[in-house]
Write a protein that holds these residues in place. Structure first.
Motif, short mmCIF file in Angstrom:
data_model
loop_
_atom_site.label_atom_id
_atom_site.label_comp_id
_atom_site.label_asym_id
_atom_site.label_seq_id
_atom_site.Cartn_x
_atom_site.Cartn_y
_atom_site.Cartn_z
N SER A 52 1.36 -0.99 0.02
CA SER A 52 0.23 -0.47 0.09
C SER A 52 1.36 1.46 -0.27
N SER A 83 -8.11 -2.97 -6.34
CA SER A 83 -9.26 -2.63 -6.50
C SER A 83 -9.56 -1.56 -5.52
N ARG A 84 -9.54 -2.29 -3.97
CA ARG A 84 -9.02 -0.85 -3.00
C ARG A 84 -8.70 0.65 -3.58
#
Length: 113
Positions: A52, A83-84
């Protein structure tokens, strides 16, 4: 690693081996974006926020151009991860194995503006 998507259609027709054409075609679908060429995280390092942090850093550097990446249709973990972060599927092409056999999977290009 990310780079600007450079592939003109003429490049596809002349210089790309047949096995790689679907990948290059998908990269061309997102021409002008910063393209994530390779993105992986060792299984032992997952769920720690490293992926992330890397993706956020790349997005921050490339905000004006948008970003794109390829993912295999069967890689549900990676598809969910992207997608997040707001990546949307924009195109897909057939995934062939090294012997040019149909695998039942696709390469998917995902983009984010």
């Amino acid at each position: 690693m990310f780079l600007t998507n450079p592939h003109p259609a003429s490049f596809l027709q002349r210089r790309v081996p047949a096995l790689l054409k679907p990948i290059v075609e998908l990269e061309s679908e997102a021409a002008g974006t910063a393209h994530v060429a390779d993105f992986a995280n060792a299984r032992a390092c997952r769920v720690r926020g490293l992926g992330s942090a890397l993706l956020r850093s790349a997005q921050s550097s490339c905000r004006k151009r948008g970003m794109s990446l390829l993912v295999a249709s069967g890689n549900d973990a990676a598809k969910g991860f992207y997608s997040r972060f707001g990546y949307q599927e924009t195109a897909r092409r057939l995934y062939l194995d090294a012997k040019f056999r149909v695998t039942g999977k696709d390469w998917v290009v995902k983009t984010k503006d």
